[in-house]
Structure formats: structure tokens, C-alpha cells
Motif scaffolding. Structure first.
Motif, PDB file in Angstrom:
ATOM      1  N   SER A   1      -0.675   0.409  -0.562  1.00 59.16           N
ATOM      2  CA  SER A   1      -0.552  -0.949  -1.085  1.00 59.16           C
ATOM      3  C   SER A   1      -1.884  -1.452  -1.620  1.00 59.16           C
ATOM      4  O   SER A   1      -2.901  -1.397  -0.923  1.00 59.16           O
ATOM      5  N   VAL A   2      -1.872  -1.963  -2.840  1.00 54.08           N
ATOM      6  CA  VAL A   2      -3.065  -2.574  -3.410  1.00 54.08           C
ATOM      7  C   VAL A   2      -3.514  -3.750  -2.551  1.00 54.08           C
ATOM      8  O   VAL A   2      -4.716  -3.965  -2.343  1.00 54.08           O
ATOM      9  N   TYR A   3      -2.565  -4.502  -2.027  1.00 57.50           N
ATOM     10  CA  TYR A   3      -2.884  -5.660  -1.182  1.00 57.50           C
ATOM     11  C   TYR A   3      -3.790  -5.252  -0.024  1.00 57.50           C
ATOM     12  O   TYR A   3      -4.836  -5.875   0.218  1.00 57.50           O
ATOM     13  N   PHE A   4      -3.397  -4.221   0.701  1.00 56.31           N
ATOM     14  CA  PHE A   4      -4.182  -3.822   1.863  1.00 56.31           C
ATOM     15  C   PHE A   4      -5.462  -3.091   1.462  1.00 56.31           C
ATOM     16  O   PHE A   4      -6.489  -3.216   2.149  1.00 56.31           O
ATOM     17  N   ALA A   5      -5.435  -2.345   0.371  1.00 54.76           N
ATOM     18  CA  ALA A   5      -6.659  -1.695  -0.087  1.00 54.76           C
ATOM     19  C   ALA A   5      -7.728  -2.735  -0.409  1.00 54.76           C
ATOM     20  O   ALA A   5      -8.912  -2.560  -0.068  1.00 54.76           O
TER      21      ALA A   5
ATOM     22  N   ASP B   1      10.199  -0.495  -0.752  1.00 56.50           N
ATOM     23  CA  ASP B   1       9.629  -1.094  -1.957  1.00 56.50           C
ATOM     24  C   ASP B   1       8.593  -2.141  -1.589  1.00 56.50           C
ATOM     25  O   ASP B   1       7.581  -2.297  -2.271  1.00 56.50           O
ATOM     26  N   ASP B   2       8.871  -2.873  -0.528  1.00 55.63           N
ATOM     27  CA  ASP B   2       7.922  -3.863  -0.027  1.00 55.63           C
ATOM     28  C   ASP B   2       8.159  -4.065   1.455  1.00 55.63           C
ATOM     29  O   ASP B   2       9.190  -3.668   2.001  1.00 55.63           O
ATOM     30  N   ILE B   3       7.189  -4.650   2.113  1.00 54.00           N
ATOM     31  CA  ILE B   3       7.315  -4.999   3.523  1.00 54.00           C
ATOM     32  C   ILE B   3       6.992  -6.475   3.680  1.00 54.00           C
ATOM     33  O   ILE B   3       6.293  -7.063   2.851  1.00 54.00           O
ATOM     34  N   VAL B   4       7.506  -7.077   4.735  1.00 54.74           N
ATOM     35  CA  VAL B   4       7.345  -8.514   4.937  1.00 54.74           C
ATOM     36  C   VAL B   4       6.137  -8.773   5.818  1.00 54.74           C
ATOM     37  O   VAL B   4       6.030  -8.223   6.925  1.00 54.74           O
ATOM     38  N   GLY B   5       5.225  -9.585   5.320  1.00 56.26           N
ATOM     39  CA  GLY B   5       4.053  -9.972   6.097  1.00 56.26           C
ATOM     40  C   GLY B   5       4.322 -11.238   6.886  1.00 56.26           C
ATOM     41  O   GLY B   5       4.808 -12.231   6.341  1.00 56.26           O
ATOM     42  N   PHE B   6       3.997 -11.199   8.181  1.00 54.92           N
ATOM     43  CA  PHE B   6       4.190 -12.348   9.075  1.00 54.92           C
ATOM     44  C   PHE B   6       2.847 -12.849   9.577  1.00 54.92           C
ATOM     45  O   PHE B   6       1.892 -12.079   9.714  1.00 54.92           O
ATOM     46  N   ARG B   7       2.786 -14.112   9.872  1.00 56.26           N
ATOM     47  CA  ARG B   7       1.672 -14.703  10.617  1.00 56.26           C
ATOM     48  C   ARG B   7       2.256 -15.629  11.673  1.00 56.26           C
ATOM     49  O   ARG B   7       3.038 -16.515  11.353  1.00 56.26           O
ATOM     50  N   ARG B   8       1.891 -15.366  12.927  1.00 55.23           N
ATOM     51  CA  ARG B   8       2.351 -16.179  14.062  1.00 55.23           C
ATOM     52  C   ARG B   8       3.867 -16.355  14.048  1.00 55.23           C
ATOM     53  O   ARG B   8       4.392 -17.448  14.249  1.00 55.23           O
ATOM     54  N   GLY B   9       4.553 -15.256  13.751  1.00 57.39           N
ATOM     55  CA  GLY B   9       6.003 -15.248  13.814  1.00 57.39           C
ATOM     56  C   GLY B   9       6.710 -15.797  12.602  1.00 57.39           C
ATOM     57  O   GLY B   9       7.935 -15.858  12.571  1.00 57.39           O
ATOM     58  N   VAL B  10       5.949 -16.173  11.569  1.00 60.37           N
ATOM     59  CA  VAL B  10       6.549 -16.771  10.374  1.00 60.37           C
ATOM     60  C   VAL B  10       6.314 -15.852   9.178  1.00 60.37           C
ATOM     61  O   VAL B  10       5.177 -15.439   8.919  1.00 60.37           O
ATOM     62  N   PRO B  11       7.375 -15.505   8.432  1.00 61.28           N
ATOM     63  CA  PRO B  11       7.168 -14.692   7.228  1.00 61.28           C
ATOM     64  C   PRO B  11       6.422 -15.485   6.174  1.00 61.28           C
ATOM     65  O   PRO B  11       6.782 -16.625   5.870  1.00 61.28           O
TER      66      PRO B  11
ATOM     67  N   GLU C   1       4.789 -13.651   3.181  1.00 63.21           N
ATOM     68  CA  GLU C   1       4.793 -13.035   1.865  1.00 63.21           C
ATOM     69  C   GLU C   1       5.395 -11.628   1.916  1.00 63.21           C
ATOM     70  O   GLU C   1       5.396 -10.979   2.959  1.00 63.21           O
ATOM     71  N   LYS C   2       5.895 -11.195   0.772  1.00 60.04           N
ATOM     72  CA  LYS C   2       6.303  -9.811   0.618  1.00 60.04           C
ATOM     73  C   LYS C   2       5.129  -9.027   0.047  1.00 60.04           C
ATOM     74  O   LYS C   2       4.502  -9.475  -0.907  1.00 60.04           O
ATOM     75  N   ILE C   3       4.869  -7.891   0.628  1.00 61.97           N
ATOM     76  CA  ILE C   3       3.745  -7.063   0.200  1.00 61.97           C
ATOM     77  C   ILE C   3       4.295  -5.832  -0.494  1.00 61.97           C
ATOM     78  O   ILE C   3       5.031  -5.041   0.102  1.00 61.97           O
ATOM     79  N   ARG C   4       3.941  -5.664  -1.730  1.00 65.19           N
ATOM     80  CA  ARG C   4       4.443  -4.559  -2.545  1.00 65.19           C
ATOM     81  C   ARG C   4       3.810  -3.244  -2.108  1.00 65.19           C
ATOM     82  O   ARG C   4       2.598  -3.164  -1.896  1.00 65.19           O
ATOM     83  N   ILE C   5       4.613  -2.215  -1.966  1.00 62.00           N
ATOM     84  CA  ILE C   5       4.108  -0.867  -1.690  1.00 62.00           C
ATOM     85  C   ILE C   5       3.964  -0.185  -3.044  1.00 62.00           C
ATOM     86  O   ILE C   5       4.818   0.563  -3.511  1.00 62.00           O
ATOM     87  N   ASP C   6       2.845  -0.463  -3.685  1.00 62.84           N
ATOM     88  CA  ASP C   6       2.648  -0.134  -5.096  1.00 62.84           C
ATOM     89  C   ASP C   6       2.712   1.362  -5.367  1.00 62.84           C
ATOM     90  O   ASP C   6       3.191   1.794  -6.420  1.00 62.84           O
ATOM     91  N   ALA C   7       2.220   2.162  -4.440  1.00 62.77           N
ATOM     92  CA  ALA C   7       2.159   3.626  -4.647  1.00 62.77           C
ATOM     93  C   ALA C   7       3.289   4.349  -3.948  1.00 62.77           C
ATOM     94  O   ALA C   7       3.187   5.545  -3.667  1.00 62.77           O
TER      95      ALA C   7
END
Length: 363
Positions: free
Chosen positions: A44-48, A340-350, A352-358
Motif C-alpha cells: 500500500s502506498v498509504y503505509f509506505a 482491493d482495500d482494507i478498512v482503517g479504524f481508530r479507537r473502534g471507529v472506521p 478510511e479505506k486504504i487501497r492495496i495499490d500493488a
């Protein structure tokens, strides 16, 4: 939290992932070692970008396809830790190296020659690490004299510059205690250092000594002679490290939310996450195909493509249809490549969707 996603869902706790990123970055900084994280774990570009923002000096990719995606996103210092073999790969490396700084690896004359031919086309030398077998018996020259002879054989190739040694001691994941893990990490470092010293004595400079998995990198301060680590799995963690006692549940950022869809008999249940979600990877020191956070004694004992089979003691555990469960996967690195993407949570709340670009970029 689980009521807000459609199952099976691969989710990531962003607070945990970011804590893991910064913790590893700090370990590397204290040890005076550069960190070039392996992005095959998240693709994922997001995590990179998160890893680069934390101080990483570049990224590592498993394949050209991953590197091409990351380069298109503006990441401009990439190690491809896989041999470049085949005319199609040579052409793609040529196109990629016109855009960004690329370093790659070789353990054969054929592989080194292919990279050199690309360098000649570019009119400059491509940085090359010689891969050394770290003990797993995968790719790599044998440590010591064999690596030296190989380096001497390829050093005159006009389109490459030997800039480092690289190894992966994957056997560390089969060790049974923290001290055995520490010992294997030190041994990998010693093997690399001794081989690098041999090359240097022969007049071949190798400024980069690249090693370190997510396990061995936990002992970054003890990796004498290593100048670069390439941890990947650390960003999420999984049952592999959990079952070895190297981490806790609270360090595991990647989870699968699943639903109980059938309770066909006492002590048996079916969930909606099968091999297409969890993968069939197993771990040496744990049973089944994942760790159920709410009920660690439940075993996921079998997987079909869309079904997971649970076994448990009905005297102590009661499951009902529609119930949600949280699973830490055996091998977190495989799961993002199934999404295709995974859901990002913070403190139990979704959030954003994070694209798995590669995703699927495996060539």
C-alpha cells in the motif's frame, strides 16, 4: 466496531500500525542502522508513505510489479530484493530505472549480466547487492569464499556497481525461544559481516550490509556490522510472533472480522472467513488458522474457500448465529494481497479505506 463492516472484513487498527512503525524506526535509529522496510506486507502506498515519514531511507519491494506501483506514486528510492531474470524483466527494469533510483540483487552471473545490460542502456551503473544465503536455503551465494569469488567474477561488468550484501535468515521463524531468536539474529549479522570483511580485504567495497527480518530487527542494537534492516511484517504482526511470545495481542494491527453463520452441532461452528480471506498458512507453535481474540481457546481447525470450521468446548464457550468474532491471522503479509482495500479504524471507529495499490503485482 464490528457492526459497521460487512464480513468477512480485513481491518487495520491505524493507531497500532503507526505505533509499530515508529517503534521500529526508533530501534533502528538508536542502533545507527538504516531501515528500508519491505512493503510486501502491506502493498500500500498509504503505509509506505507512513514508513518514509517515520524516517525510512527507502523501501524494499519483492517484485518489479510492486516497485512500478510505488514509483508511480512518487517513491523514488527502491530496492527490488529479487533476481531480475528474463527479457521482459530487463525491459521493465530499464523503464523503472529511468524514473527512480533502483537497487536490485543478484546471485548468478546471468542475473548480474541482465542488470548490467540495463545499466549500459541507461549509460550508468545500477547499484547491486549480492545476495548471500542467510541459512534458509533459498536464493543466495554461500557465505565467505563463494560470495567473494562471485563478486570478483561480476565486478568488471560495466553496467553495475556492487554496493552491498543482502541476506534473509528466514529460519529464525522456527526458533522456539527469545534467546534462540536473538542468537540467530546475531549469527545472521556475523555471517554477513565476515563475508563483507572478506570482500573488503580483497578490495571490493561493500558499504551496505543489509539483513534483518521483523524478528531479528527487534535486536537491531546487537546486529554488529549490519548497516540496513528490511523489516516488513512488523507493521501488522501476526500469530507467528504472537505464538512465540515476541509480541502481545495489543501489538497486532491487522485483524479479520468474521460472522458465525452456522452452529451445526455442540462445539462446532462455521464462520464466513475461509481460505480466500485467512489463507491456509500455518504456524509452528500454534494450532489452526488464526487466533480468535474473544475466545483464544477456539480452534479454527479447517478452511474451505469461503468457510472456516471452528471447534470448541461447549461447556465453556457459547456461540450463536450472527455473532461477530475477531481473528488475528497466522500470516498477516498474505491478507492485504487478497483485498482491493482494507478498512482503517481508530479507537473502534472506521475512518478510511486504504487501497492495496500493488495487489496482485507479483511479477
Amino acid at each position: 466496531m464490528v457492526q459497521t463492516v460487512s464480513t468477512p472484513a480485513v481491518i487495520v487498527d491505524l493507531d497500532i500500525a503507526e505505533r509499530n512503525i515508529h517503534s521500529m524506526a526508533e530501534e533502528a535509529r538508536k542502533a545507527g542502522i538504516r531501515h528500508r522496510p519491505h512493503i510486501k506486507s502491506h502493498k500500500s502506498v498509504y503505509f509506505a508513505r507512513k514508513q518514509l515519514e517515520a524516517g525510512s531511507t527507502g523501501i524494499t519491494c519483492a517484485k518489479l510489479g510492486e516497485a512500478e506501483v510505488m514509483a508511480e506514486a512518487g517513491i523514488d528510492d527502491i530496492l527490488i530484493a529479487f533476481p531480475i531474470i528474463g527479457e521482459d524483466k530487463k525491459e521493465r527494469l530499464y523503464q523503472l530505472a529511468q524514473k527512480v533510483k533502483v537497487t536490485t540483487v543478484a546471485d548468478s552471473v546471468e542475473g548480474a549480466t541482465a542488470v548490467s545490460e540495463v545499466g549500459e542502456r541507461l549509460g550508468r551503473r545500477i547499484p547491486l547487492y549480492i545476495e548471500v544465503d542467510g541459512g534458509i536455503g533459498r536464493c543466495g551465494r554461500q557465505p565467505g569464499e563463494d560470495t567473494l569469488q562471485f563478486a570478483q567474477r561480476i565486478q568488471s561488468l560495466p553496467g553495475i556497481e556492487i554496493t552491498g550484501l543482502l541476506s534473509y535468515a528466514g529460519q529464525i521463524y522456527g526458533e522456539e525461544s527469545r534467546e534462540e531468536i536473538r542468537s540467530t539474529a546475531r549469527q545472521e549479522a556475523a555471517t554477513l559481516k565476515n563475508t563483507a570483511d572478506l570482500l573488503r580485504e580483497a578490495g571490493i567495497d561493500v558499504p551496505v550490509v543489509s539483513g534483518g527480518s521483523s524478528l531479528s530487527s527487534k535486536f537491531a542494537g546487537e546486529l554488529e556490522g549490519v548497516t540496513e534492516i528490511r523489516a516488513g511484517n512488523y507493521i501488522f504482526h501476526d500469530v507467528g510472533q504472537l505464538s512465540m511470545g515476541m509480541i502481545t495481542v495489543d501489538d497486532c494491527a491487522l485483524r479479520v472480522i468474521t460472522t458465525v453463520v452456522s452452529v451445526p452441532a455442540p462445539g462446532r461452528a462455521i464462520i464466513d472467513a475461509g481460505s480466500k480471506t485467512l489463507t491456509t498458512d500455518t504456524m509452528p507453535f500454534s494450532k489452526g488458522f488464526g487466533y480468535i481474540v474473544e475466545h483464544p481457546d477456539i480452534e479454527i481447525f479447517k478452511l474451505n474457500e469461503e468457510h472456516g470450521f471452528l471447534s470448541y468446548d461447549p461447556a465453556s464457550v457459547s456461540l450463536h448465529i450472527g455473532q461477530h468474532l475477531t481473528i488475528i491471522p497466522n500470516h498477516a503479509c498474505v491478507l492485504p494481497n487478497l483485498c482491493d482495500d482494507i478498512v482503517g479504524f481508530r479507537r473502534g471507529v472506521p475512518v478510511e479505506k486504504i487501497r492495496i495499490d500493488a495487489r496482485g503485482k507479483n511479477s
